[in-house]
Design a protein around this motif. Structure first.
Motif, short mmCIF file in Angstrom:
data_model
loop_
_atom_site.label_atom_id
_atom_site.label_comp_id
_atom_site.label_asym_id
_atom_site.label_seq_id
_atom_site.Cartn_x
_atom_site.Cartn_y
_atom_site.Cartn_z
N PRO A 269 11.04 -2.23 22.56
CA PRO A 269 10.48 -3.02 21.46
C PRO A 269 11.19 -4.36 21.32
CG PRO A 269 11.96 -1.37 20.61
CD PRO A 269 11.85 -1.10 22.09
N LYS A 270 10.43 -5.36 20.90
CA LYS A 270 11.00 -6.69 20.68
C LYS A 270 10.92 -7.11 19.22
CE LYS A 270 12.02 -6.99 24.93
NZ LYS A 270 13.45 -6.72 25.26
N TYR A 271 9.86 -6.70 18.55
CA TYR A 271 9.70 -7.05 17.13
C TYR A 271 8.97 -5.91 16.43
CZ TYR A 271 8.20 -9.66 12.95
OH TYR A 271 7.98 -10.06 11.66
N ILE A 272 9.53 -5.46 15.33
CA ILE A 272 8.94 -4.34 14.58
C ILE A 272 8.78 -4.77 13.12
CG2 ILE A 272 9.19 -1.92 13.90
CD1 ILE A 272 11.20 -1.60 16.21
N THR A 273 7.61 -4.53 12.56
CA THR A 273 7.43 -4.72 11.13
C THR A 273 6.97 -3.40 10.53
OG1 THR A 273 5.08 -5.37 11.27
CG2 THR A 273 6.73 -7.12 11.50
N ALA A 274 7.43 -3.12 9.33
CA ALA A 274 7.03 -1.88 8.64
C ALA A 274 6.85 -2.17 7.17
CB ALA A 274 8.09 -0.79 8.84
N THR A 275 5.78 -1.62 6.61
CA THR A 275 5.48 -1.78 5.19
C THR A 275 5.23 -0.40 4.60
OG1 THR A 275 4.46 -3.94 5.55
CG2 THR A 275 3.96 -2.83 3.47
N ARG A 276 5.96 -0.09 3.53
CA ARG A 276 5.82 1.21 2.87
C ARG A 276 5.80 0.96 1.36
NH1 ARG A 276 6.64 6.50 4.89
NH2 ARG A 276 6.99 5.41 6.87
N THR A 277 4.62 1.12 0.76
CA THR A 277 4.47 0.84 -0.66
C THR A 277 3.73 1.98 -1.34
OG1 THR A 277 2.36 -0.34 -0.34
CG2 THR A 277 4.38 -1.65 -0.24
N SER A 278 4.06 2.19 -2.62
CA SER A 278 3.43 3.25 -3.40
C SER A 278 3.57 2.92 -4.87
CB SER A 278 4.08 4.61 -3.10
OG SER A 278 5.42 4.62 -3.59
N GLY A 279 2.93 3.73 -5.70
CA GLY A 279 3.11 3.60 -7.13
C GLY A 279 4.41 4.24 -7.57
N TYR A 280 4.77 4.03 -8.80
CA TYR A 280 6.02 4.58 -9.34
C TYR A 280 5.78 6.03 -9.73
CZ TYR A 280 10.61 4.25 -11.57
OH TYR A 280 11.93 4.41 -11.90
N THR A 281 6.52 6.94 -9.10
CA THR A 281 6.29 8.38 -9.32
C THR A 281 7.16 8.95 -10.43
OG1 THR A 281 7.98 9.02 -7.70
CG2 THR A 281 5.74 8.64 -6.87
N PHE A 282 8.18 8.18 -10.87
CA PHE A 282 9.16 8.65 -11.85
C PHE A 282 10.00 9.79 -11.29
CE2 PHE A 282 6.04 6.37 -14.25
CZ PHE A 282 6.79 5.66 -15.19
N ARG A 283 10.01 9.93 -9.95
CA ARG A 283 10.92 10.84 -9.26
C ARG A 283 11.97 10.00 -8.52
NH1 ARG A 283 5.94 12.92 -7.43
NH2 ARG A 283 6.41 12.13 -5.35
N SER A 284 13.04 10.63 -8.11
CA SER A 284 14.11 9.97 -7.33
C SER A 284 14.65 8.73 -8.03
CB SER A 284 13.59 9.60 -5.93
OG SER A 284 13.21 10.75 -5.22
#
Length: 361
Positions: free
Chosen positions: A138-153
């Motif tokens: 690999p030369k370039y990696i992008t990652a997006t991880r989004t969610s609503g607020y679960t009020f956990r963790s």
């Protein structure tokens, strides 16, 4: 071979998944669900058909292994005690809150010869396999991880809560030492960062750009990998992968745009992803990642299989997350350390310096 006698410690969101699956598996004998909340443990124990125990210490001599699905800040203390008793341990992600705590857990497992597996379930997502060769070099990696607020963790921020998934995946894909980390984060609802972005540079030359938010109206779990052989876009939620494989003449840099006639340009423009950059899309069948994770845990205990996410692997993800958090703390929103720093860009200035804009610890 006899089933593994198992205790699930923690009757919250993930503990419920683990208990339900373990109770239905012929690989495990679910002995008990352990949680200080009477309502939570009794309800789950009734559903899973096992005992409800307020203190996990009561069953350490009755089981072979434990799943720890408690708040992250308790992982170190509970994990050291469970591993110290010689029990195998499947620890929900992240392994711990710090590298030092992670080291303690890894040493405890090694000392007692116990399996220590970490619950990075995206490693079991079949969309990764669909991306295939495009994940190599690999030369370039992008990652997006989004969610609503679960009020956990809420005991941890977005980096240890959700970005940790992509940190683990990127480390597994890049397979290189880290040269540098830069990051910024933003607190919205709690005492920790709820949004974060990080850039990780590897000694191999690979660069990874990670974005995570747990206060988003958009649900997304995607990754793009640009390698020396092509490109892959992975959607972990849909279990799909789009792969683009350049023709050999493109990879060899033998393709010359300037030498094309107008007609050739028009033809290739219409069929770019058929003629030059060949695109293919695929979808994997649905799987239960936690069920696969548990099956691997049982195989590691019974047959000596090495889990794909060992304690050492989980420790490396925490070490990088710790560097990301340190970079977030150093970010000065007003250009100097006397103003707003770390994840606390609000409320807006002017505010007296004595008001404690910088959080301790």
């Amino acid at each position: 071979m006899k089933p593994v006698r198992l205790a699930v410690i923690g009757a919250g969101h993930l503990g419920r998944f683990h208990a339900r699956l373990a109770s239905a598996s012929d690989q495990f004998q679910l002995v008990a669900v352990c949680d200080p909340s009477e309502h939570a443990r009794e309800a789950l124990a009734e559903e899973a058909g096992c005992r409800a125990v307020p203190d996990y210490r009561q069953v350490l001599e009755e089981v072979d292994a434990a799943v720890i699905a408690t708040p992250t800040v308790t992982h170190h203390a509970i994990g050291c005690e469970v591993l110290g008793a010689g029990l195998h341990c499947l620890m929900e992600k992240p392994l711990a809150t710090t590298t030092a705590e992670s080291d303690d857990l890894v040493r405890a497992a090694e000392t007692r010869g116990a399996v220590l597996q970490v619950g990075h379930v995206e490693r079991f997502n079949p969309a990764l396999e669909l991306a295939g060769p495009m994940l190599r070099d690999p030369k370039y990696i992008t990652a997006t991880r989004t969610s609503g607020y679960t009020f956990r963790s809420t005991d941890i921020g977005a980096v240890l809560d959700i970005m940790i998934h992509d940190i683990d995946l990127v480390l597994g894909i890049a397979r290189s030492q880290i040269a540098g980390v830069s990051a910024m984060g933003f607190s919205v609802l709690g005492d920790h960062e709820d949004m974060a972005t990080a850039q990780i540079t590897f000694e191999s030359g690979c660069v990874a750009q990670l974005t995570a938010s747990r206060v988003s109206y958009d649900l997304q779990r995607t990754m793009q990998v640009f390698s020396s052989r092509g490109f892959a876009a992975i959607d972990f939620a849909d279990r799909t992968a789009t792969v683009v494989e350049p023709r050999e003449k493109v990879l060899r840099r033998d393709f010359r745009v300037a030498a094309l006639s107008d007609d050739e340009r028009a033809t290739l423009r219409a069929g770019l992803f058929d003629e030059l950059l060949v695109k293919s899309e695929s979808e994997a069948p649905p799987v239960n990642a936690i069920e696969l994770e548990q099956a691997e845990f049982a195989a590691a205990i019974k047959g000596g299989l090495t889990p794909r996410v060992t304690g050492a692997v989980g420790r490396e993800a925490v070490a990088v997350a710790e560097r990301v958090l340190a970079a977030i703390e150093e970010h000065a929103w007003d250009g100097d350390t006397l103003g707003r720093c770390g994840p606390f860009a609000t409320p807006a200035l002017p505010i007296p310096a004595a008001s404690g804009l910088r959080r301790a610890g």
